[in-house]
Design an enzyme around this catalytic site. Structure first.
Site, PDB file in Angstrom:
ATOM      1  CG  HIS A 105      -6.023   2.010   5.306  1.00 31.64           C
ATOM      2  ND1 HIS A 105      -5.568   2.933   6.208  1.00 31.64           N
ATOM      3  CD2 HIS A 105      -5.010   1.123   5.120  1.00 31.64           C
ATOM      4  CE1 HIS A 105      -4.327   2.617   6.561  1.00 31.64           C
ATOM      5  NE2 HIS A 105      -3.964   1.525   5.916  1.00 31.64           N
ATOM      6  CD  GLU A 124      -3.724  -2.483   7.436  1.00 35.53           C
ATOM      7  OE1 GLU A 124      -2.624  -2.709   6.951  1.00 35.53           O
ATOM      8  OE2 GLU A 124      -4.398  -1.485   7.170  1.00 35.53           O
ATOM      9  CD  GLU A 135      -3.041   5.496   6.939  1.00 33.12           C
ATOM     10  OE1 GLU A 135      -2.991   5.525   5.692  1.00 33.12           O
ATOM     11  OE2 GLU A 135      -2.179   4.939   7.646  1.00 33.12           O
ATOM     12  CE  LYS A 164      -0.273   3.207   4.825  1.00 30.66           C
ATOM     13  NZ  LYS A 164      -0.209   3.311   6.263  1.00 30.66           N
ATOM     14  CG  ASN A 202      -1.729   1.212   1.413  1.00 31.83           C
ATOM     15  OD1 ASN A 202      -1.800   2.047   0.512  1.00 31.83           O
ATOM     16  ND2 ASN A 202      -2.352   1.352   2.576  1.00 31.83           N
ATOM     17  N   GLY A 249       2.354   2.151  10.781  1.00 33.32           N
ATOM     18  CA  GLY A 249       3.325   3.228  10.592  1.00 33.32           C
ATOM     19  C   GLY A 249       4.067   3.621  11.862  1.00 33.32           C
ATOM     20  CB  SER A 294       4.975  -2.049  11.986  1.00 30.62           C
ATOM     21  OG  SER A 294       4.638  -0.697  12.240  1.00 30.62           O
TER      22      SER A 294
HETATM   23  P1  PGA Z   1       2.634   0.150   7.692  1.00 32.03           P
HETATM   24  O1  PGA Z   1       1.179   0.400   7.083  1.00 32.03           O
HETATM   25  O2  PGA Z   1       3.136  -1.140   7.109  1.00 32.03           O
HETATM   26  O3  PGA Z   1       3.451   1.343   7.262  1.00 32.03           O
HETATM   27  O4  PGA Z   1       2.485   0.064   9.168  1.00 32.03           O
HETATM   28  C1  PGA Z   1       0.272  -0.646   6.907  1.00 32.03           C
HETATM   29  C2  PGA Z   1      -1.012  -0.143   6.320  1.00 32.03           C
HETATM   30  O5  PGA Z   1      -1.475   0.935   6.700  1.00 32.03           O
HETATM   31  O6  PGA Z   1      -1.601  -0.800   5.430  1.00 32.03           O
END
Ligand code: PGA
Length: 248
Positions: free
Chosen positions: A95, A163, A97, A11, A9, A169, A207
């Site tokens: 997601h 997640e 976010e 983003k 992803n 992140g 992560s």
């Molecule tokens: P990350 O993000 O691997 O940077 O923690 C995962 C995600 O949001 O899909």
């Protein structure tokens, strides 16, 4: 399908030239260039990736989709049919976010899921609790509520990505025990919600990195990974894809 599923992803990162260079470097790496790997790129770069990925087995994914199913006066929206038109196979839905910054709730996400399915694509429903929700013990109720949008949908049509928000992140990965327990719960709840005896495909995200991918992906109930930050680097992403490829 060879190995477990890995979706990167990206983003809101990259520009045209950098994204083209990144996808080409990924395609030149045999650990990444195989079936069972997908890339979720920013919407404006999907056509660019579609042409790079043509002839490869790496699949294209979108990070979001409109809640509206029919063409019309929805300024700024991108429909599931449009995503299908530019070669997407998977679409991330809900997601954290999107939930956090755009207030997406269950009603919106249910519409999105149905639109993605109607366009013949595979939704990847993202679920996950915040740190406060985990610490005060309501996290199971939260995930169950988030999964309720799957009612009536067949398990083979949908992928679920677990997640935990506190692991996205942040470099804070959930423990193997936490991941394993939650994935088993999600599979069991989906059997009830979907009234089916077929197991749903579940990815872990939060992560996932080169150095923890193998341990996470070795968990039986984990069918793959949704990778954010580490999917912007060819070597890290390649290591994760390689770990997934060894496991079924
Ligand atoms: P990350 O993000 O691997 O940077 O923690 C995962 C995600 O949001 O899909």
């Amino acid at each position: 399908m060879a190995g477990k599923l890995v979706i990167g992803n990206w983003k809101m990162n990259g520009r045209r030239e950098a994204s083209a260079a990144l996808v080409n470097a990924m395609l030149a790496d045999s650990r990444i260039n195989r079936a069972g790997v997908g890339i979720a790129a920013p919407a404006v770069y999907l056509p660019l990736l579609e042409s790079s990925l043509s002839g490869s087995e790496v699949t294209l994914a979108a990070q979001d989709v409109s809640r509206f199913g029919k063409d019309g006066a929805f300024t700024g929206d991108i429909s599931a049919a449009m995503l299908a038109d530019v070669g997407c196979r998977y679409v991330l839905v809900g997601h954290s976010e999107r939930r956090q910054y755009h207030g997406e709730d269950e009603a919106v996400l249910r519409d999105k899921l149905l639109n993605v399915l109607a366009a013949g694509l595979v939704p990847v429903l993202c679920v996950g609790e915040t740190l406060a929700e985990r610490e005060n013990g309501v996290y199971k109720d939260v995930i169950r509520r988030q999964l309720s949008v799957l009612e009536g949908l067949a398990p083979h049509q949908v992928v679920v990505a677990y997640e935990p928000v506190w692991a996205i992140g942040t470099g804070k990965v959930a423990s193997l025990e936490q991941i394993s327990a939650m994935h088993a719960d999600i599979k069991a709840w989906c059997l009830q919600i979907q009234k089916s005896d077929a197991s749903i495909c579940t990815l872990y995200g939060g992560s996932v990195k080169a150095d923890n991918a193998e341990a996470i992906l070795s968990i039986d109930s984990v069918d793959g990974a949704l990778v954010g930050g580490a999917s912007l680097n060819v070597e890290s992403f390649a290591m994760i894809c390689k770990a997934a490829d060894k496991l079924v």
